[in-house]
Design an enzyme around this catalytic site. Structure first.
Site, PDB file in Angstrom:
ATOM      1  N   ASP A  21     -11.290   2.598 -24.272  1.00 24.30           N
ATOM      2  CA  ASP A  21     -11.642   2.272 -22.894  1.00 24.30           C
ATOM      3  C   ASP A  21     -11.522   3.458 -21.961  1.00 24.30           C
ATOM      4  O   ASP A  21     -10.722   4.355 -22.183  1.00 24.30           O
ATOM      5  CB  ASP A  21     -10.682   1.208 -22.341  1.00 24.30           C
ATOM      6  N   ARG A  74      -3.796  -7.018 -20.638  1.00 26.96           N
ATOM      7  CA  ARG A  74      -4.719  -6.453 -21.620  1.00 26.96           C
ATOM      8  C   ARG A  74      -4.025  -5.531 -22.611  1.00 26.96           C
ATOM      9  O   ARG A  74      -4.545  -5.260 -23.688  1.00 26.96           O
ATOM     10  CB  ARG A  74      -5.815  -5.644 -20.921  1.00 26.96           C
ATOM     11  N   GLU A 120       2.862  -7.664   8.559  1.00 21.79           N
ATOM     12  CA  GLU A 120       3.097  -6.225   8.696  1.00 21.79           C
ATOM     13  C   GLU A 120       3.902  -5.665   7.531  1.00 21.79           C
ATOM     14  O   GLU A 120       3.916  -4.473   7.305  1.00 21.79           O
ATOM     15  CB  GLU A 120       3.838  -5.941  10.011  1.00 21.79           C
ATOM     16  N   PRO A 160       0.817  -1.221   0.000  1.00 23.33           N
ATOM     17  CA  PRO A 160       0.000   0.000   0.000  1.00 23.33           C
ATOM     18  C   PRO A 160       0.850   1.270   0.000  1.00 23.33           C
ATOM     19  O   PRO A 160       0.337   2.353  -0.209  1.00 23.33           O
ATOM     20  CB  PRO A 160      -0.842  -0.115   1.279  1.00 23.33           C
TER      21      PRO A 160
HETATM   22  N1  ADE Z   1      -0.883  -4.977  -0.091  1.00 22.46           N
HETATM   23  C1  ADE Z   1      -1.763  -4.588   0.846  1.00 22.46           C
HETATM   24  N2  ADE Z   1      -2.515  -3.576   0.432  1.00 22.46           N
HETATM   25  C2  ADE Z   1      -2.114  -3.285  -0.851  1.00 22.46           C
HETATM   26  C3  ADE Z   1      -2.497  -2.327  -1.820  1.00 22.46           C
HETATM   27  N3  ADE Z   1      -3.464  -1.442  -1.596  1.00 22.46           N
HETATM   28  N4  ADE Z   1      -1.842  -2.315  -2.995  1.00 22.46           N
HETATM   29  C4  ADE Z   1      -0.844  -3.190  -3.223  1.00 22.46           C
HETATM   30  N5  ADE Z   1      -0.440  -4.113  -2.356  1.00 22.46           N
HETATM   31  C5  ADE Z   1      -1.067  -4.168  -1.169  1.00 22.46           C
END
Ligand code: ADE
Length: 252
Positions: A171, A156, A118, A91
């Site tokens: 698209d 794609r 984590e 994330p």
């Molecule tokens: N791992 C956990 N959350 C994620 C996300 N939003 N994007 C990519 N990998 C992740």
């Protein structure tokens, strides 16, 4: 041809989503290939341990560097080559966009590391020169679903994967605008008619209507995209008129 190597503790997750539809067809056509590698297989201790307590304390577990680095180094033997890239799904990464996907679709080989718990020991991305990639501002339980999203989005864009090149071009997001609404038969359903212009057979008018609908949707739903979209004078005039109308409506 793009080759995806995925490094995960849950290789079985990939078979379903990637075993159907576009990606599997692309695999059969020899345009794309993928393999999920179990990181556990690269842990050399008796119990194949892949995680450990974080230095400095705190909750949760951290994925160990050694098995992961060994896995990627043994599978992706051409890692130094300029058309090979290692990605870490997290994330905290660069946000995946159509533009990033297009750049990645020009690589010959992508290695995708899926974190769990984590996170991953910081020396993994450092040693493997992995680029962190996120699929959005929310937290998944691991990088696996994110890796599948990335594979689908990139696959794609590999030439030949979609039959009709116009389909990708038009698209949503390809041109920086959201797509126009679609209708198919019957002409009337649930008391709602398909727009007359789409049944008119007038291609110029259909094109204009679709373009204006795209602009309208983008303005209403994703105005941030308009700053980066490719617009001509007619588009800008139409948007200015729309904005005036919306302003007037809001003042009433
Ligand atoms: N791992 C956990 N959350 C994620 C996300 N939003 N994007 C990519 N990998 C992740």
């Amino acid at each position: 041809m793009v080759r995806f190597d995925v490094f995960t503790l849950f290789p079985g997750m990939f078979d379903g989503p990637l075993g159907d539809s576009i990606v599997s067809r692309a695999v059969r056509a020899g345009l794309v290939s993928w393999q999920a590698h179990n990181i556990r297989d690269y842990a050399t201790d008796k119990h194949h341990v892949t995680d450990d307590l974080p230095y400095g304390g705190g909750g949760g577990m951290v994925m160990k560097a050694e098995p992961l680095v060994r896995a990627v180094e043994s599978v992706v033997e051409d890692r130094g080559s300029p058309d090979v890239e290692v990605l870490l799904l997290t994330p905290q990464g660069d946000r995946l966009s159509q533009a990033l996907a297009r750049r990645l679709s020009n690589r010959r080989r992508l290695a995708l590391i899926c974190g769990r718990y984590e996170g991953v020991d910081e020396r993994v991305p450092q040693l493997l020169e992995a680029r962190p990639v996120s699929i959005g501002d929310y937290v998944l339980s691991g990088g696996e679903l994110a890796a599948m999203v990335l594979i689908e989005v990139v696959a794609r864009l590999v030439p030949g994967v979609l039959g009709d090149p116009d389909a990708t071009f038009e698209d949503s997001h390809s041109e920086g605008l959201l797509e126009y609404p679609h209708y198919t038969r019957p002409a009337e359903f649930g008391g709602i008619s398909a727009p007359d212009v789409l049944l008119s057979g007038n291609h110029a008018q259909v094109y204009r209507w679709r373009r204006q609908q795209s602009l309208r949707r983008t303005l209403l739903r994703r105005p941030d995209m308009l700053d980066r979209a490719r617009l001509d004078d007619a588009d800008r005039d139409y948007l200015a008129e729309l904005r005036r109308n919306l302003d007037e409506e809001s003042q009433r």
